[in-house]
Design a protein around this motif. Structure first.
Motif, PDB file in Angstrom:
ATOM      1  N   ARG A 125      54.877-102.068 -82.591  1.00 31.58           N
ATOM      2  CA  ARG A 125      54.153-101.207 -83.534  1.00 31.58           C
ATOM      3  C   ARG A 125      55.106-100.719 -84.628  1.00 31.58           C
ATOM      4  NH1 ARG A 125      49.724-102.298 -84.209  1.00 31.58           N
ATOM      5  NH2 ARG A 125      49.334-100.299 -85.193  1.00 31.58           N
ATOM      6  N   GLN A 139      44.589-101.840 -75.744  1.00 34.53           N
ATOM      7  CA  GLN A 139      44.954-103.119 -76.338  1.00 34.53           C
ATOM      8  C   GLN A 139      45.863-103.878 -75.392  1.00 34.53           C
ATOM      9  OE1 GLN A 139      43.796-104.462 -79.057  1.00 34.53           O
ATOM     10  NE2 GLN A 139      42.527-102.663 -79.421  1.00 34.53           N
ATOM     11  N   MET A 159      42.664-105.279 -84.492  1.00 42.40           N
ATOM     12  CA  MET A 159      42.982-104.853 -85.848  1.00 42.40           C
ATOM     13  C   MET A 159      42.018-103.824 -86.442  1.00 42.40           C
ATOM     14  SD  MET A 159      45.792-106.531 -86.279  1.00 42.40           S
ATOM     15  CE  MET A 159      46.130-106.215 -88.007  1.00 42.40           C
ATOM     16  N   ARG A 190      41.552-100.582 -86.350  1.00 42.66           N
ATOM     17  CA  ARG A 190      42.188 -99.423 -86.971  1.00 42.66           C
ATOM     18  C   ARG A 190      42.966 -99.828 -88.212  1.00 42.66           C
ATOM     19  NH1 ARG A 190      44.437 -94.928 -84.585  1.00 42.66           N
ATOM     20  NH2 ARG A 190      43.374 -94.214 -82.709  1.00 42.66           N
ATOM     21  N   GLU A 191      43.707-100.924 -88.081  1.00 41.92           N
ATOM     22  CA  GLU A 191      44.591-101.303 -89.177  1.00 41.92           C
ATOM     23  C   GLU A 191      43.831-101.797 -90.396  1.00 41.92           C
ATOM     24  OE1 GLU A 191      48.397-103.314 -87.606  1.00 41.92           O
ATOM     25  OE2 GLU A 191      47.284-102.608 -85.849  1.00 41.92           O
ATOM     26  N   ARG A 192      42.714-102.486 -90.164  1.00 42.36           N
ATOM     27  CA  ARG A 192      41.927-102.950 -91.304  1.00 42.36           C
ATOM     28  C   ARG A 192      41.436-101.759 -92.126  1.00 42.36           C
ATOM     29  NH1 ARG A 192      44.215-107.439 -90.777  1.00 42.36           N
ATOM     30  NH2 ARG A 192      43.261-109.036 -89.463  1.00 42.36           N
TER      31      ARG A 192
END
Lengths: 250, 315, 315, 250
Positions: A87, A219, C274, C276-278
């Motif tokens: 991360r 995740q 992805m 959150r990241e998008r």
């Protein structure tokens, strides 16, 4: 058996390499001089542990590959670190929380592994356990200071907890490889370390007046080489020299 | 007058001056400037080498580079502490660095373009630094002298490590050898500039010598460095980028060509490749870290208040 | 009642509904939701592919990828314009995307891990999109149908380009072939999920069919996609990650295994790698760009004021 | 002669490749959708020009190298782009100003080169000149809007002018290579383009109510492969695939 041991060692080595890489990105950019020392110091511990693990993995593999071959010359899909270590650093609080989580997982791991039936691993563990205890202390103190500091620092720590929550469970994931290690008395089953992790983190969070909120969805995938998009850019930098000058000695 | 004479007598007797001793304001100021500049150089010096940590070509080199950068931070810390004994705080010094008021070694305004630069910095830049610093271990100001003893030990380790990187490259592939030569070409003259202007043009030289803050002049130190370094470079099979460089039997020293002082002053005054970026990086670290430092203070204050409340309740 | 019947009669007569025509609120809402979702998908869809532009392995592929990502932005633009004809502003739609209120195609929450993913996205994801979109070129709402005609032309170009990337890999080195297979393994099932839940579980299906916003059910489109794609994959010499996949002579279609709807819903609800990241990337772009948008408005206003002042002075 | 021509072409090609790379980093991250289109559009023009130039350079070199070999497989010290194009993007205003500067330099360059005695270059120039005019227009409009927009946008544009000032002069730098190109009627001497550049930028700055302040010290070195520290990280990403899979076809 040696296949499982190799996979097990690579997972562990990759965790340490990649987290060391992330920490090292802070060099010269920390919030205060003491941390400009502490960051490379912890990174150095992690890279040292990675080296010992890659060396042992290379030996187990028995194909004449070196620690550097394993660290630098695999494809992204062959790196099997957990997702947490890759991360992005985020702010200082985020980095310290990630460090605390990883160390709080590794500390009971190394403690158990120091009595492993595998003597090489036991040797690595005996050294690592002390270093890891320092990481918990150092990162833990920061989590306390920032959690119980200003309004802003508290808000940032809460955001970090939220952002990292999805990556906690993967640390404790077990599979055929971990089962074989456990059965052979080589390493503890990751799931068995959860209680100790919860105690360590729980005590620090209590002092920091922070609350852990588990993520709605955990995740996973790192152990099978399914990474996030940040991983490719780590490897582009990490591998740059080795890929550009194949076969050279440094 | 009498005080100055007495002070000079202590200096001449090789007495160490300690923080609480009386000292002339000029002595204090010179030391604050010099130690501060030295501390800042260690701090800014983390950046050009830090630039290669994530790309270090082997794990062994990566670990060594991490350790080196950590040592540099450590040197900064001792030196700031030494300066603090003279009544100037770290915050104050940091602000002076970030505002551009305080200087740092101009060599760190050159970029590290290849891995060989890491070798060249260790070999040449740390080598030059040691030349400067060994006499400082006998500096008249006690805390500075003691800090330098520690620093020098680590620096000479770094210098050997840098030389060993160069050696590996020089014995490596043709591309690696090129890389080593290119690094020497780029770092040689800036390393010579590290000793500062010629004695004839040096601003602070005389007084510093008299007060035994310095023990050798810039030109003396530069010559020592050249004499020590040239044989090392020849041993590597590399060529120095100076056609006038050659052994002078008569002088018992190497002669070398004229230094480009225009370049020196350009870089000192902000015209180097990396001046802006070095300060910008440190400023960003400082600004981004503000909330962290504030939180640490706030937390310490809360703790103190709680401790007192507990004590009060217990009474 | 009468209005609804008249409206349905127009639909049944294959009349195109235009912006100023009267339409039932449900029709408008369905379209706004669907067009918005579609526009957002194009916008978010720039990110997974954009991730490989700086690392594209040849200049030719880099140029094609840039052009593709640009096209996606263009599609977003047509679609937002089509939605604007229904009285909803781009700002409003953007806010809904960033707040998580509006959805976008869940497939873009999977990461692009290797270059082969760029091929797989073109081949499979754009392939699935085209399957969905071709019937939309005959959608009852005029502006949407017209936007889709343009979009479909470009998408089929992208799809061919993606397939060609896969072909190159499949005919390449063993490592490249592995990479292609791995991409198919990861993108196949998510591509099938792009058609949405089974007809029996679909929320909006019936009404959309009646209003001729949709022309085929999710399952019909999915089957068409499988039937078209499997021979393409076999031609590449790749294996689909579905042991139950096989030609059913009787049905005249490929049978395929059960879809993991738990995974589908997990990713839709925010649990993809992805998600959150998008959104974070789009939000950062939006927030960082605020000063730019404000400046553009302020400048336009200044210009207008100056023009008026000049006009006034001239009078 | 062909050595000088090769160097000349590589300088030009590297400028376009690296600036295209920087622009492409904006893809999907622009302040508004129109710019999410404009950025890859301009990047595409630059990459297209770079391809034409590398192809021609490869031909001139005559060693069987391809456009990709030249673009991807040289060492950092062999890239000879000017320093401006490798500068980090900074904010949107900074990126637009950099684009304006580069385009305002290239526009008279391509105009002159379109009548080059070298027909291949003339052909490349004829196409590029139109694209470049669009870049001036697009970037220039933004410089005007941002310079004469809000307090904040003005402050940011002034900071961008300040930050990029040291990199302007290098564009106009001449040496033996450029002299040979000029003498052979292949390309204009860079210094001869300064007046046109100043006119273009001057008119836009006047409309933007901005003032150009030259830097105290100009930066140079790019044409000799002496780059800033940012360059290595560009190349780590750019070259990653080609270095990792040598000899593969994509």
């Amino acid at each position: 058996m040696s296949d499982a041991l190799l996979t097990f060692l690579l997972r562990l080595a990759d965790d340490h390499l990649i987290l060391g890489h992330r920490l090292s990105e802070w060099c010269g950019h920390a919030p205060m001089l003491e941390e400009d020392l502490a960051m490379p110091n912890m990174a150095l511990d992690l890279i040292g542990q990675a080296r010992a693990l890659y060396q042992y993995a290379a030996e187990i593999e028995g194909k004449g590959r070196s620690e550097d071959d394993l660290a630098y010359l695999r494809r992204e899909r062959d790196y099997v670190n957990c997702l947490m270590v890759e991360r992005p650093n985020g702010d200082f609080g985020h980095t310290m929380l990630r460090q605390l989580y990883f160390a709080a997982f590794m500390e009971p791991f190394w403690t158990m592994a120091s009595t492993s039936r595998d003597e090489t691993l036991a040797g690595i563990a005996a050294k690592a356990v002390k270093e890891t205890a320092y990481h918990i202390r150092h990162a833990g103190e920061w989590v306390v200071r920032l959690g119980d500091g200003t309004e802003e620092s508290r808000r940032r720590m809460e955001a970090a907890i939220d952002a990292l929550a999805p990556y906690v469970d993967e640390l404790f994931e077990g599979d055929a490889v971990s089962a074989e290690m456990t059965k052979a008395g080589i390493a503890p089953e990751p799931a068995s370390l959860r209680a100790e992790f919860d105690r360590t983190v729980g005590a620090i969070f209590a002092e920091a007046r922070l609350t852990f909120a588990p993520a709605a969805y955990a995740q996973t995938g790192g152990r099978q080489g399914r990474h996030g998009e940040a991983m490719g850019f780590i490897l582009a930098d990490l591998q740059h020299m080795q890929r550009t000058y194949p076969g050279a000695t440094w | 007058e009498a005080f100055l004479a007495a002070f000079q007598a202590r200096i001449d007797a090789e007495d160490k001056i300690e923080p609480n001793d009386p000292m002339p304001e000029g002595y204090r100021k010179t030391l604050v400037r010099q130690i501060g500049q030295h501390a800042h150089s260690e701090i800014v010096g983390m950046l050009p080498e830090g630039n290669w940590i994530t790309r270090a070509p082997s794990l062994r080199r990566k670990a060594a580079l991490l350790a080196k950068v950590q040592d540099e931070g450590g040197h900064g810390l001792y030196l700031y502490s030494a300066a603090e004994t003279l009544g100037v705080s770290r915050e104050q010094m940091t602000e002076e660095l970030l505002s551009g008021k305080a200087k740092y070694s101009s060599i760190f305004n050159y970029p590290t373009l290849t891995w060989a630069d890491i070798g060249a910095i260790g070999w040449l830049v740390d080598g030059a630094a040691i030349m400067n610093q060994i006499p400082l271990c006998r500096c008249s100001y006690g805390p500075y002298a003691r800090a330098m003893i520690r620093v020098c030990k680590e620096e000479s380790f770094h210098q050997r490590q840098g030389y060993e990187i160069m050696m590996t490259l020089a014995n490596g592939t043709a591309e690696q050898k090129d890389m080593a030569q290119d690094a020497l070409d780029r770092w040689w003259w800036p390393s010579l500039m590290m000793f500062g202007p010629h004695d004839s043009d040096s601003q602070h030289g005389d007084r510093s010598m008299k007060w035994k803050i310095k023990r050798f002049t810039n030109d003396e130190l530069r010559q020592k460095f050249v004499d020590a370094t040239v044989p090392q470079g020849e041993f590597l099979g590399l060529t120095f980028p100076d056609p006038e460089l050659k052994w002078n039997e008569e002088r018992g020293h190497y002669d070398f060509g004229p230094i480009d002082w225009d370049e020196f002053w350009r870089v000192v005054k902000g015209g180097g490749t990396m001046n802006r970026e070095r300060i910008a990086a440190r400023r960003k670290a400082w600004d981004d870290g503000k909330w962290v430092r504030e939180a640490a203070l706030a937390h310490a204050e809360k703790r103190r208040a709680r401790r007192e409340a507990t004590k009060l309740a217990a009474e």
